[in-house]
Design a protein around this motif. Structure first.
Motif, mmCIF file in Angstrom:
data_model
loop_
_atom_site.group_PDB
_atom_site.id
_atom_site.type_symbol
_atom_site.label_atom_id
_atom_site.label_comp_id
_atom_site.label_asym_id
_atom_site.label_seq_id
_atom_site.Cartn_x
_atom_site.Cartn_y
_atom_site.Cartn_z
ATOM 1 N N ASN A 177 0.625 -1.320 0.130
ATOM 2 C CA ASN A 177 -0.253 -0.262 -0.477
ATOM 3 C C ASN A 177 0.427 1.192 0.535
ATOM 4 O O ASN A 177 0.649 1.954 -0.245
ATOM 5 C CB ASN A 177 -0.639 -0.350 1.682
ATOM 6 N N ARG A 178 1.304 1.036 0.317
ATOM 7 C CA ARG A 178 2.861 2.374 0.040
ATOM 8 C C ARG A 178 3.601 2.926 -1.338
ATOM 9 O O ARG A 178 4.509 3.819 -1.259
ATOM 10 C CB ARG A 178 4.167 1.591 1.727
ATOM 11 N N TRP A 179 3.538 1.683 -1.904
ATOM 12 C CA TRP A 179 4.528 2.269 -2.702
ATOM 13 C C TRP A 179 3.565 2.577 -4.172
ATOM 14 O O TRP A 179 4.031 2.820 -5.172
ATOM 15 C CB TRP A 179 5.552 0.692 -3.282
ATOM 16 N N CYS A 180 2.431 1.554 -4.327
ATOM 17 C CA CYS A 180 2.142 1.933 -5.762
ATOM 18 C C CYS A 180 3.140 1.403 -6.763
ATOM 19 O O CYS A 180 2.799 2.551 -7.751
ATOM 20 C CB CYS A 180 1.500 3.087 -5.859
ATOM 21 N N VAL A 181 3.519 0.203 -7.359
ATOM 22 C CA VAL A 181 4.381 0.280 -8.428
ATOM 23 C C VAL A 181 4.235 0.352 -9.235
ATOM 24 O O VAL A 181 4.393 0.611 -10.597
ATOM 25 C CB VAL A 181 4.914 -1.633 -7.707
ATOM 26 N N ASP A 182 2.508 -0.248 -9.298
ATOM 27 C CA ASP A 182 2.311 -0.469 -10.394
ATOM 28 C C ASP A 182 1.461 0.803 -11.246
ATOM 29 O O ASP A 182 1.888 1.086 -12.287
ATOM 30 C CB ASP A 182 0.516 -1.349 -10.966
ATOM 31 N N LYS A 183 0.927 2.001 -10.509
ATOM 32 C CA LYS A 183 1.196 2.814 -11.227
ATOM 33 C C LYS A 183 2.261 4.007 -11.524
ATOM 34 O O LYS A 183 2.153 4.652 -12.709
ATOM 35 C CB LYS A 183 0.205 3.729 -9.895
ATOM 36 N N ILE A 184 3.058 3.706 -10.557
ATOM 37 C CA ILE A 184 4.860 4.425 -11.106
ATOM 38 C C ILE A 184 4.733 4.032 -12.399
ATOM 39 O O ILE A 184 5.810 4.018 -13.260
ATOM 40 C CB ILE A 184 5.518 3.963 -9.996
ATOM 41 N N ILE A 185 4.613 2.262 -12.204
ATOM 42 C CA ILE A 185 5.583 1.693 -13.819
ATOM 43 C C ILE A 185 4.827 2.414 -14.486
ATOM 44 O O ILE A 185 5.354 3.009 -16.519
ATOM 45 C CB ILE A 185 5.770 0.681 -13.826
ATOM 46 N N GLU A 186 3.081 2.457 -14.828
ATOM 47 C CA GLU A 186 2.775 2.438 -16.046
ATOM 48 C C GLU A 186 2.410 4.149 -15.824
ATOM 49 O O GLU A 186 2.499 4.721 -17.335
ATOM 50 C CB GLU A 186 1.214 2.167 -15.102
ATOM 51 N N ALA A 187 3.061 4.967 -15.573
ATOM 52 C CA ALA A 187 2.962 6.458 -15.517
ATOM 53 C C ALA A 187 4.737 6.473 -16.037
ATOM 54 O O ALA A 187 4.565 7.809 -16.942
ATOM 55 C CB ALA A 187 3.661 7.053 -13.872
ATOM 56 N N GLY A 188 5.518 5.104 -16.475
ATOM 57 C CA GLY A 188 6.361 5.520 -17.328
ATOM 58 C C GLY A 188 7.333 5.629 -16.512
ATOM 59 O O GLY A 188 9.340 5.864 -17.005
ATOM 60 N N PHE A 189 7.467 5.971 -15.026
ATOM 61 C CA PHE A 189 8.949 6.326 -14.436
ATOM 62 C C PHE A 189 9.500 4.683 -13.268
ATOM 63 O O PHE A 189 8.777 3.270 -13.527
ATOM 64 C CB PHE A 189 8.618 6.665 -12.316
ATOM 65 N N GLY A 190 10.505 4.853 -13.303
ATOM 66 C CA GLY A 190 11.647 3.388 -12.151
ATOM 67 C C GLY A 190 10.802 3.735 -11.201
ATOM 68 O O GLY A 190 10.377 4.801 -10.673
#
Length: 421
Positions: A177-190
Motif C-alpha cells: 500500500n505504501r509504494w503503488c508500484v504498478d501506478k509508478i510503472i504505468e506512468a513511465g517511471f522506474g
C-alpha cells in the motif's frame, strides 16, 4: 524516611520536566519565535540574487546543518563492486524489468553491502526514477516472490512475522500500500528501493552498519560533528545514485528521492547535500524534517533527541529544550534543495508531525525559489484537505494518519511528470 522523601521529590522533578516537554497539540501554546531569514547571512548581509545565494548563503547553511544536525561523513568510501544478484525482463506480470543489484563497500578490513531492488518500465529509452528506503525489507513493498529477503537486522514486528530481529517470508507484500508500484510503472517511471537497515540498523548502536568502515584507530562512536543514522542513510542514497549513473537504462538526470517519516527527513538531507537528485519528496517528515522546530508543536527536539539519539549528530543535542537558540530552521533545509523541485506532504490526523509546521516550512522556503524564478507556495493559509498545491515547491495535506497512501502517490506522480524535466 528522609531517603523516601528525597526519592519522591526526585520523581516529582522528573515528572515535571517530562510534562513541561510533553507534545503540544494546542496552537495557542506555540511560543512566540522569530524565524531566521533564509535570504540574510549569519552576519546580516542581505541576499538579493541566486548567485549570492549560491556563493554565500547556501554554503554557510549547508555547513551549519552538516556540523550541528546531520553530521559530516568522515571520509570517502566508493563502491568496491557491483553485483547483479538477479534480473528479469518479465516482472510484474510482464509489465516491467526487475533488477536486484548489490553494492559492496570495503574499508579497514570490514565489508558492508546493500541491495537495490529496481523495477523499470519496458522501453528502449532511459527512464526517470523514484528512489527511496523501506522500513522492513525490499520484499515487503511487493508480492513478487522473486524479491530477495534481506538477512540484515530488523526491528521486531510480530504482526509482520518479524521476531528475533529477523525478516521472514511472512512479511512479503505487507507494505504494498505504501509504494503503488504498478501506478509508478504505468506512468513511465522506474522505482528503486533499499532496506534502510542494510545501510545502518535503526538502533542506538554504531558498532554495525556503515559507520565502523570509516572509524579511525580505536574509535567506537562518531565524533560530535560526525554522521548519525540519517546522515548514513543519506550517504547510502548518494551511493545508489553513483550506481544509477552507470546504469544505461536509468536517466540519472531525473532521479527523485522519496522518503516517509524518519526517511522523509533522510530524503530532505540527501537532496540538500547531493545536488545530483533532480527532486525531493518528503512525506510526513515532521520534527527534524520539514516541520519548523521553533514551533514546539507535536514532536520536539527534546523528545526526538532523547528517544532516537542515534538519528542526528551529537551536536544537535545542544538545541533540545533550546530551540530559540537555533540560528536556522527547517525551511532553510528545504531551501537548500532550490532550484530543484521539492514536495512536502502532511496528513490531517498526524499531529505528531505538525502539519502546519510542515506547510510553513515549504512556505518560508519559497523566497529562495523565487530567486530562480520558480513558483513556490503563494498562499499563507494551509490548503484544504486533499487539495494539493503543485508548483516547483509543492504541498498537500490529506485525510488520514501517518502513512503513505495511493492518494499521495497519485499526487507525486502527477507532480513529477510535470516538474522533473
Amino acid at each position: 524516611m528522609k531517603k523516601f522523601i528525597l526519592c519522591l521529590l526526585f520523581f516529582a522533578f522528573l515528572f515535571n520536566v517530562s510534562a513541561q516537554f510533553d507534545a503540544n497539540y494546542d496552537e495557542s501554546k506555540v511560543p512566540e519565535f522569530k524565524l531566521p531569514d533564509p535570504l540574510k547571512t549569519f552576519n546580516g548581509q542581505k541576499i538579493r540574487n541566486y548567485k549570492k545565494w549560491e556563493s554565500k548563503r547556501r554554503p554557510e547553511l549547508l555547513n551549519f546543518f552538516t556540523e550541528n544536525m546531520f553530521g559530516e561523513v568522515p571520509g570517502d568510501l566508493e563502491i568496491a563492486s557491483v553485483d547483479i544478484l538477479e534480473e528479469s525482463n518479465n516482472a510484474l506480470n510482464g509489465k516491467a524489468v526487475r533488477k536486484q543489484v548489490d553494492l559492496v563497500f570495503k574499508n579497514r578490513g570490514k565489508t558492508l553491502d546493500f541491495t537495490i531492488l529496481i523495477y523499470l518500465p519496458k522501453t528502449e529509452e532511459r527512464v526517470p526514477l523514484f528512489v527511496g528506503y523501506n522500513f522492513y525489507g525490499n520484499h515487503t513493498i511487493t508480492e513478487d516472490v522473486e524479491v530477495i529477503i534481506s538477512e540484515a537486522w530488523a526491528n521486531n514486528n510480530p504482526s509482520f512475522g518479524i521476531i528475533n530481529n529477523q525478516l521472514t517470508e511472512q512479511s512479503r507484500g505487507v507494505r504494498t500500500n505504501r509504494w503503488c508500484v504498478d501506478k509508478i510503472i504505468e506512468a513511465g517511471f522506474g522505482l528503486a528501493v533499499i532496506y534502510y537497515g542494510e545501510v545502518d540498523p535503526d538502533k542506538d548502536d554504531f558498532s554495525d552498519g556503515i559507520h565502523p568502515l570509516l572509524y579511525i584507530d580505536d574509535q567506537q562512536q562518531p565524533a560530535a560533528d560526525e554522521w548519525g543514522a540519517i546522515g548514513a542513510w543519506s550517504w547510502g542514497l548518494s551511493r545508489a545514485m553513483d550506481y544509477f549513473e552507470q546504469d544505461e537504462a536509468i536517466d540519472e538526470s531525473r532521479v527523485v528521492v522519496f522518503g516517509h517519516s524518519r526517511l522523509g527527513k533522510t530524503a530532505l538531507w540527501a537532496g540538500a547535500s547531493d545536488e545530483r537528485f533532480a527532486g525531493v519528496i518528503s512525506n510526513e517528515s515532521g520534527c527534524g524534517g520539514a516541520a519548523l522546530s521553533k514551533r514546539r508543536f507535536g514532536e520536539t527536539l527534546w523528545r526526538i533527541n532523547n528517544r532516537f539519539p542515534h538519528w542526528f549528530c551529537k551536536n544537535f543535542r545542544n538545541y533540545r529544550k533550546n530551540e530559540e537558540a537555533l540560528p536556522v530552521d527547517q525551511h532553510e533545509l528545504i531551501a537548500l534543495i532550490a532550484p530543484r523541485p521539492v514536495y512536502i506532504a502532511s496528513a490531517e490526523e498526524d499531529r505528531w508531525s505538525d502539519p502546519k509546521g510542515e506547510f510553513l516550512g515549504a512556505l518560508y522556503a519559497t523566497p529562495v525559489y523565487e530567486l530562480y524564478g520558480k513558483k513556490g507556495i503563494e498562499q499563507t493559509e494551509m490548503p484544504a484537505v486533499n487539495y494539493p498545491i503543485q508548483n516547483t515547491v509543492a504541498y498537500h495535506i490529506r485525510t488520514g494518519e501517518h502513512d503513505v497512501t495511493e492518494f499521495d502517490w497519485e499526487q507525486y506522480i502527477k507532480w513529477a511528470s510535470e516538474f522533473i524535466k
